[in-house]
Enzyme design. Structure first.
Site, short mmCIF file in Angstrom:
data_model
loop_
_atom_site.label_atom_id
_atom_site.label_comp_id
_atom_site.label_asym_id
_atom_site.label_seq_id
_atom_site.Cartn_x
_atom_site.Cartn_y
_atom_site.Cartn_z
N ASP A 62 9.62 -4.49 2.87
CA ASP A 62 8.57 -5.27 3.23
C ASP A 62 7.95 -6.26 2.15
OD1 ASP A 62 7.44 -3.48 1.52
OD2 ASP A 62 6.19 -2.52 3.05
N ASN A 128 -3.27 5.88 5.25
CA ASN A 128 -3.23 6.07 7.08
C ASN A 128 -1.99 6.20 7.38
OD1 ASN A 128 -1.88 3.57 6.80
ND2 ASN A 128 -3.25 2.34 8.08
N HIS A 130 0.99 4.74 6.85
CA HIS A 130 1.94 4.01 7.28
C HIS A 130 3.44 4.21 6.19
CE1 HIS A 130 -0.23 1.33 4.14
NE2 HIS A 130 0.98 1.26 3.83
N GLU A 135 2.09 0.00 10.44
CA GLU A 135 0.45 0.68 10.84
C GLU A 135 0.50 1.54 11.92
OE1 GLU A 135 -1.21 0.42 8.26
OE2 GLU A 135 -1.80 -1.75 7.47
C1 GLP Z 1 2.08 -0.69 0.72
C2 GLP Z 1 3.52 -0.57 0.75
C3 GLP Z 1 4.05 0.63 1.12
C4 GLP Z 1 3.74 1.83 0.12
C5 GLP Z 1 2.23 1.75 0.17
C6 GLP Z 1 1.68 2.79 -0.83
O1 GLP Z 1 1.25 -0.70 1.55
N1 GLP Z 1 3.84 -1.46 1.87
O2 GLP Z 1 5.62 0.81 1.22
O3 GLP Z 1 4.05 2.89 0.53
O4 GLP Z 1 1.64 0.33 -0.22
O5 GLP Z 1 1.39 2.18 -2.08
P1 GLP Z 1 1.13 2.87 -3.53
O6 GLP Z 1 2.35 3.63 -3.74
O7 GLP Z 1 0.60 1.66 -4.43
O8 GLP Z 1 -0.33 3.96 -3.08
#
Ligand code: GLP
Length: 233
Positions: A62, A128, A130, A135
């Site tokens: 993404d 949440n 995702h 989402e």
């Molecule tokens: C973002 C990314 C996800 C990732 C999430 C969690 O939303 N799009 O791919 O898994 O953050 O991030 P973190 O690893 O910093 O908790």
């Protein structure tokens, strides 16, 4: 689902690295990669290793809409900094958040995914549940698309920005259907904030309200969790 419990993120990165190494030795060529703080320990291990990825391709999950690759908050910038600048790949793909025609960008990203079937997909998880930026409520068969970020995600990700208003409210995300096509999936989760999402992913019903719950239907999923993220299992 294969659950690997580790002490902390550092040990989790080592475990994930071992799986990447095994995959590479077995001929894996295309790696689906993720951003966020979670995979940082894995990327450190990859950078420190003598593994050669110059015949490999990466396809990222993404990108924020509106950020260019040289913006230090963009996921392209993150990937270059944490991995690609130090460990070169043959080709690296991240959606273009500055594309003038976002729908065309999504369609061409779908083609990239179709032309580069993912051998190993790395995932983090949102609070949440995702995955990518899919989402809760996203249909499981949605393709790569522009998504609206939820308040929970914007709040969780604001730590990386100067102020909450700077966090983009939309992103381009690979769809869950494409993620599920990865031959092997490794999801990593560290810290208490992920405990509920992890419990719902593994033990809850498969529902679009918990995007990661679809992983229960995949034949080869490994979930690497530290003690805190496993605390509600
Ligand atoms: C973002 C990314 C996800 C990732 C999430 C969690 O939303 N799009 O791919 O898994 O953050 O991030 P973190 O690893 O910093 O908790």
């Amino acid at each position: 689902m294969n659950i690997i419990r580790v002490k902390d993120a550092a040990e989790g990165g080592k475990k994930a690295f071992e799986l990447i190494q095994e995959g590479l030795n077995a001929g894996a060529k295309v790696f689906g990669l993720a951003t966020g703080s979670t995979p940082e320990t894995l990327y450190k291990e990859m950078v420190a290793s003598d593994l050669d990825f110059t015949e490999c391709t990466s396809v990222n999950l993404d990108e924020y809409v509106g950020l260019s690759g040289d913006d230090d908050q963009s996921y392209r910038y993150f990937m270059n900094k944490h991995l690609f600048d130090q460990k070169p790949f043959k080709a690296t793909f991240v959606p273009d958040g500055k594309a003038a025609d976002l729908d065309a960008e999504c369609a061409s990203y779908e083609e990239i995914i179709a032309n580069n079937p993912i051998d190993i997909q790395i995932l983090g998880i949102g609070e949440n549940a995702h995955i990518g930026f899919n989402e809760p409520g996203t249909p499981f068969d949605a393709p790569t698309q522009v998504v609206q970020l939820t308040e929970s995600t914007i709040n969780a990700n604001k730590r990386n920005f100067e102020k909450v208003e700077d966090v983009p409210t939309t992103a381009i995300s690979m769809g869950i259907g494409s993620i599920m096509k990865g031959k092997k999936i490794i999801l990593m989760a560290f810290g208490e904030a992920k405990a509920e999402a992890i419990a719902n992913t593994i033990n809850g019903p498969v529902t679009i309200d918990v995007p990661s719950s679809i992983l229960q239907n995949h034949a080869d999923v490994t979930i690497i969790v530290d003690e805190a993220a496993a605390s509600k299992l």
